[in-house]
Design a protein around this motif. Sequence first.
Motif, PDB file in Angstrom:
ATOM      1  N   UNK A 224      18.667  41.215  10.124  1.00  0.00           N
ATOM      2  CA  UNK A 224      19.492  40.757   9.002  1.00  0.00           C
ATOM      3  C   UNK A 224      19.015  39.389   8.529  1.00  0.00           C
ATOM      4  N   UNK A 225      18.942  38.454   9.466  1.00  0.00           N
ATOM      5  CA  UNK A 225      18.550  37.084   9.129  1.00  0.00           C
ATOM      6  C   UNK A 225      17.050  36.926   9.354  1.00  0.00           C
ATOM      7  N   UNK A 226      16.302  37.619   8.514  1.00  0.00           N
ATOM      8  CA  UNK A 226      14.847  37.618   8.584  1.00  0.00           C
ATOM      9  C   UNK A 226      14.312  36.185   8.577  1.00  0.00           C
ATOM     10  N   UNK A 227      13.375  35.899   9.476  1.00  0.00           N
ATOM     11  CA  UNK A 227      12.890  34.523   9.634  1.00  0.00           C
ATOM     12  C   UNK A 227      12.302  33.954   8.351  1.00  0.00           C
ATOM     13  N   UNK A 228      11.513  34.754   7.660  1.00  0.00           N
ATOM     14  CA  UNK A 228      10.910  34.284   6.409  1.00  0.00           C
ATOM     15  C   UNK A 228      11.983  34.054   5.347  1.00  0.00           C
ATOM     16  N   UNK A 229      12.936  34.969   5.260  1.00  0.00           N
ATOM     17  CA  UNK A 229      14.022  34.814   4.290  1.00  0.00           C
ATOM     18  C   UNK A 229      14.855  33.578   4.598  1.00  0.00           C
ATOM     19  N   UNK A 230      15.104  33.316   5.870  1.00  0.00           N
ATOM     20  CA  UNK A 230      15.857  32.128   6.254  1.00  0.00           C
ATOM     21  C   UNK A 230      15.084  30.860   5.911  1.00  0.00           C
ATOM     22  N   UNK A 231      13.785  30.872   6.164  1.00  0.00           N
ATOM     23  CA  UNK A 231      12.961  29.705   5.882  1.00  0.00           C
ATOM     24  C   UNK A 231      12.911  29.410   4.382  1.00  0.00           C
ATOM     25  N   UNK A 232      12.834  30.466   3.577  1.00  0.00           N
ATOM     26  CA  UNK A 232      12.764  30.314   2.124  1.00  0.00           C
ATOM     27  C   UNK A 232      14.149  30.218   1.475  1.00  0.00           C
ATOM     28  N   UNK A 233      15.189  30.376   2.302  1.00  0.00           N
ATOM     29  CA  UNK A 233      16.565  30.418   1.812  1.00  0.00           C
ATOM     30  C   UNK A 233      16.741  31.511   0.757  1.00  0.00           C
ATOM     31  N   UNK A 234      16.150  32.650   1.064  1.00  0.00           N
ATOM     32  CA  UNK A 234      16.250  33.819   0.188  1.00  0.00           C
ATOM     33  C   UNK A 234      17.497  34.609   0.599  1.00  0.00           C
TER      34      UNK A 234
END
Length: 261
Positions: A224-234
């Motif tokens: 759910x809280x994909x690392x790349x998405x979290x880093x990019x605040x996507x």
Amino acid sequence: METGRTIGSISRSPLTPLSPVRQTTIPLQHPSRTPLHATSSTLPQTLIQIHKAGVIACLRAQNVKTAMEAARAALAGGVSVLEIVVTTPGALEVIKVLCKDYPSVKFGVGTVLNIEDARKAEKAGAQFLMSPCTVMEILHWFRGSEILYIPGAMTPTEIFSAYTAGAEAIKIYPVSALGGEKYISTLRKPFPTIPLIASQGITAGSIGKYINAGASAVVLSDAIFNKEAMMKEDFDEIRRLAHLVTLEASLARKGNSKIKR
């Protein structure tokens, strides 16, 4: 004070610790304590919601802002049970706000390893606590209370010990390193009535396999809280992923609707 009860053929003394270590420091009774191991008609509401959802979203974040926005995105995607890891900066402040804004959602704190953090989480409004292991001091204090404590266990002995000490559900950790859904299926044979929550390394696409194998729910982090998405605040991506996994869990649950008790 309870003096013990018999469930099936198992005779329990609910206040007897499994180890003499620190037994004099274990609080004997939580203010809102109810009978040990509720029946199906009085099952903890948080455990019922966890079972219905099939998914516990596990959030780790680098700061308060990201944690708050990622949590809201997951909730918008359909998540109804959310755990925030205690090491997330401002985790308890985020829990306080979310509990007020989303009264129908069950919020918990994860990776709780001591009674001090557990009590702080309770004050913040957490409705459940999770650990990667079994912390007996936490288990004895919250046993039978309105706060659901889900201890972690790996082996059959650890699972049975935590359950006989009063745990209403057990987190199987680290499940992927132990054989994944096959391990859950194996555990179901000796422990058909203990709610087992699979945790660690579970990916989208395998949720149904775990539920069909007998897991009451799965804990999902990167799914759910994909690392790349979290880093990019996507946060749109997080909402999309949350929608996909909750849909998968819902479909799996329809084919396996009997609650594990």
